[in-house]
Scaffold this motif. Structure first.
Motif, PDB file in Angstrom:
ATOM      1  N   MET A   1     -28.137  46.077 -50.399  1.00 16.25           N
ATOM      2  CA  MET A   1     -27.963  45.475 -51.710  1.00 16.25           C
ATOM      3  C   MET A   1     -29.195  44.728 -52.198  1.00 16.25           C
ATOM      4  O   MET A   1     -29.188  44.181 -53.301  1.00 16.25           O
TER       5      MET A   1
ATOM      6  N   LYS B   1     -25.287  48.869 -55.657  1.00 18.37           N
ATOM      7  CA  LYS B   1     -24.456  47.994 -56.493  1.00 18.37           C
ATOM      8  C   LYS B   1     -23.208  48.756 -56.917  1.00 18.37           C
ATOM      9  O   LYS B   1     -23.076  49.961 -56.700  1.00 18.37           O
ATOM     10  N   ASP B   2     -22.303  48.037 -57.544  1.00 14.99           N
ATOM     11  CA  ASP B   2     -21.063  48.616 -58.066  1.00 14.99           C
ATOM     12  C   ASP B   2     -20.317  49.431 -57.014  1.00 14.99           C
ATOM     13  O   ASP B   2     -19.895  50.561 -57.246  1.00 14.99           O
TER      14      ASP B   2
ATOM     15  N   GLN C   1     -21.407  42.354 -56.166  1.00 11.65           N
ATOM     16  CA  GLN C   1     -21.805  43.751 -56.257  1.00 11.65           C
ATOM     17  C   GLN C   1     -20.622  44.691 -55.990  1.00 11.65           C
ATOM     18  O   GLN C   1     -20.793  45.902 -55.908  1.00 11.65           O
TER      19      GLN C   1
END
Length: 756
Positions: free
Chosen positions: A252, A128-129, A149
């Protein structure tokens, strides 16, 4: 907790000490030869049987290998933690991957498609991120609904609001940079600031996803030192992008993996169907092509743009090795393909929006391409479409009897409805229709059909477009600019100054009313000003005086290794719209910008026409008809006239001085007329050239009017320091010759020079 950014100095020191191992320890990455490992479509450690999913079958295989002591070399991806030992820890990781629970996952990305070695990456799972670099990479996440994400993206998307509507409105993704093809200094600052923001929320950048090392600019070492994993994905390749989507979706988590698999399956099926249809063609039936990008760059043989045509069943003929592209530097660079190809694919990102075919086909940059015998065989293809759709349309271009344009339209519409439904929000009726709401491909016939059948009447103006261009080339020293030498071409209605190579230009065109065209250009320019260039640097408004009625421009001095200054300026005066685009290495100065705008249409001269007239030696006109000569009462600082005395014949002979901004244009128009008269008959005599003598520039002629009684005429125009002089004199008593005409011309030069 310290942020990744604040730990850079410590990390760099560690790299110096432990060298090669540091990359793996700090970054979670390692690279090396592939060894006995053979990549499948999902090259993730834990995917023991190397199929396209991680499931209970992988756990069963690992258990079997542990029980039977099977060498890891037989199933390398069974070693989920890559520690060289198969045990319960590997099974635990696989179980978490199946359930979408937190763990770490190691995989092989697509770096080996660029270099010869595999690149092993370890990231926190679910990923994520992330930060993406490249607009196509961002689009890839959107197509599998993974843009939520994406914490940040570096991409030049300002010109593509529809295509990236979802990412800019999801409430999560933040544009941290706008450079198109690499991470520039300002982008890196944005990434570091994002990292700090995430750290304050208890998170961190999960990975930076790029296409190649070149995409990282000068910041690969900094990124690795900060402990941020780098993932290489070939997001623009017709085939590799499919596996990239699948890998990214898996990383993800399970929900994204399902969406990615559905999207990938659709893509594979489409491309397979296209290839099945065209595979029945013999080599003699297959179309030969080259691909173009950025309008005038020929794509090399392994470029994504070339692969697009190859996947559609074409045979590429670029003759250029590599994965990039090469600019058309001269006519021969395109005419060498004459009679060797059937088609040119011009790949251009134009947003999911309608585009007027005229705007593409009548670009200034077309001058080299127009020399190709296949110019009308060129087809524009919109790279804002998902990759498989591009392949479908390329096949429709090559083989319309096998894959029709209607087939391609249907597939794109289905893709939009399934994976890009956010486009409905970009149109007023809430239902995005690819046939009416966007450009897909544009052929030469589309262009012909869209043109105004009535080009309109010739614009009547005292401004000659060709002389505007010649004036620019005369005034502007282009020695240090890109593309020299420049040459003027065109006519009084529309003319250009174009370089030997490159995309730079000066364009002058007459309109009955140029204001609407100017306002359109002005809006485009205002959109640019203050934003980041795709090559680094910020677009800055040009603020210099101009003799034009109105004008606007911007420039940028890029910050990359191949530094260059680039500028655009547009303005109008009377019926004439003038636009210029120039480049200069390493940068453009304030003086450069002032000189360019002045050369387009100068400001009024600092010389007072009236003061110049006062300085002229009137005694030289004593033998002219109708003396004495004097300065007219209505003379001003802008325009002054030395005229003969009033006479019963109503004749008017004179010398004028014009210091207005259009002076040079008027001079060049008159000069061209006089050049054409030299050596020709003039009322029974022969026109003899009068040179500039001491003037900055000048030209004219004298002649005896044999058929009209034998009097002598002198016609001359000269230019110096922004002042335009016109001579129209008659003498019945004294013949004109080289000596006395030179005296008059030099007296004009002296008068102009003597005025401050």
């Amino acid at each position: 907790m310290k942020s990744n950014v604040t730990m850079i100095a410590i990390a760099v020191a560690a790299i110096v000490i432990v060298a090669g191992a540091a990359v793996f320890l700090l970054n979670g990455n390692n690279s090396g030869g592939g060894g006995d490992i053979v990549k499948g479509s999902l090259p993730v450690f834990g995917n023991a049987n190397d199929d396209d999913v991680i499931d209970d079958l992988d756990i069963a295989l690992i258990n079997s290998m542990i029980t039977e002591k099977t060498p890891i070399s037989e199933h390398p991806f069974a070693d989920a933690n890559r520690d060289g030992v198969l045990n319960s820890e590997d099974i635990s990781i696989v179980e978490k991957l199946i359930k979408g629970e937190k763990t770490q996952v190691t995989f092989v990305d697509q770096y080996d498609l660029i270099k010869s070695n595999y690149h092993y990456v370890t990231v926190d799972y679910p990923l994520k991120d992330v930060v993406t670099q490249n607009a196509d990479m961002l689009l890839l996440t959107m197509l599998i609904d993974a843009d939520d994400q994406v914490a940040g993206f570096v991409a030049n998307i300002d010109n593509y609001p529809n295509e990236f509507y979802k990412a800019t409105h999801n409430g999560v993704s933040k544009q941290v940079g706008s450079t198109a093809r690499f991470i520039a200094a300002s982008d890196w600052e944005g990434i570091k600031n994002l990292d700090i923001e995430l750290q304050e929320k208890g998170s961190k950048i999960g990975a930076i996803i790029v296409m190649s090392d070149a995409s990282l600019g000068e910041y690969k070492d900094d990124i690795e030192a900060a402990g941020i994993p780098i993932i290489y994905l070939r997001c623009t390749d017709p085939v590799n992008s499919i596996e990239a989507a699948e890998l990214l979706g898996f990383l993800m988590g399970p929900d994204y993996a399902k969406k990615a698999v559905a999207f990938s399956d659709d893509c594979r099926t489409t491309i397979a169907n296209v290839q099945k249809k065209v595979s029945k063609l013999s080599d003699s039936e297959r179309k030969h092509f080259i691909s173009l990008t950025m309008k005038i760059y020929v794509a090399e043989n392994q470029s994504q743009y070339t692969n697009l045509g190859i996947q559609a069943g074409g045979i590429e003929e670029s003759g250029l090795e590599g994965t990039s592209s090469q600019k058309l530097q001269d006519v021969e660079a395109i005419t060498k393909y004459n009679n060797k190809i059937d088609c040119m694919l011009n790949c251009s990102t134009q947003d999911c929006a309608w585009v007027d075919p005229v705007d593409l086909w009548e670009l200034t940059d077309m001058r080299f391409l127009e020399k190709s015998t296949h110019f009308e065989d060129m087809v524009w293809i919109n790279m804002s479409m998902p990759v498989p759709c591009r392949v479908m349309y390329a096949a429709a271009i090559f083989y319309p009897d096998i894959v029709s344009r209607a087939d391609a339209d249907e597939y794109l519409q289905n893709t939009v409805d399934k994976y890009m439904s956010y486009l409905d929000k970009t149109v007023s009726d809430g239902d995005f229709d690819i046939k009416t709401d966007m450009f897909t491909i544009i052929t030469y016939k589309d262009y012909e059909d869209s043109k105004d059948p009535d080009p309109g009447e010739k614009v009547i103006s005292d401004i000659d477009s060709l002389n505007v261009v010649k004036h620019f080339l005369y005034e502007m020293d282009l020695t240090d600019y890109q593309g020299v030498p420049y040459a003027a071409s065109g006519d009084d209605q529309h003319a250009q100054a174009l370089p030997t190579s490159g995309k730079y230009f000066l364009d002058a065109k007459l309109y009955k009313n140029p204001v609407p065209e100017f306002q359109k250009k002005k809006a485009e320019y205002e959109e640019k000003i203050g934003k980041q260039s795709s090559m680094g640097g910020t677009y800055i408004e040009i603020k210099v005086p101009t003799g034009l009625t109105d004008g606007i421009g911007y420039y940028v001095n890029t910050e990359n290794e191949d530094s260059i200054g680039s500028m655009y300026y547009v303005g109008y005066i009377k019926e004439c719209l003038i636009e210029v685009h120039l480049g200069k290495k390493p940068s453009l100065s304030d003086d450069d910008l002032k000189n360019i705008v002045d050369a387009m249409w100068g400001t009024d001269s600092t010389k007072s026409a009236l003061e110049v007239a006062k300085k002229f030696d009137l005694s030289l006109l004593g033998n002219m008809n109708y003396p004495p000569y004097s300065i007219s009462e209505d003379s001003t600082a802008e325009f002054a006239k030395i005229q003969c005395s009033k006479n019963d014949a109503g004749k008017d002979y004179y010398i004028t001085f014009d210091s207005r901004s259009e002076a040079l244009i008027g001079y060049m128009t008159a000069k061209q007329e006089y050049i054409e008269k030299i050596g020709q008959d003039y009322m029974g005599g022969i026109a003899v050239a009068v040179e500039k003598n001491n003037l900055e520039d000048g030209y004219g002629f004298y002649a005896q009017a044999v058929r009209q009684g034998g009097f002598w005429m002198l016609k001359f125009v000269g230019y110096q320091d922004g002042c335009f002089a016109t001579v129209y004199l008659r003498s019945d008593s004294t013949p004109f010759d080289d000596t006395n005409t030179a005296e008059i011309v030099n007296a004009i030069a002296k008068a102009i020079s003597s005025v401050n």
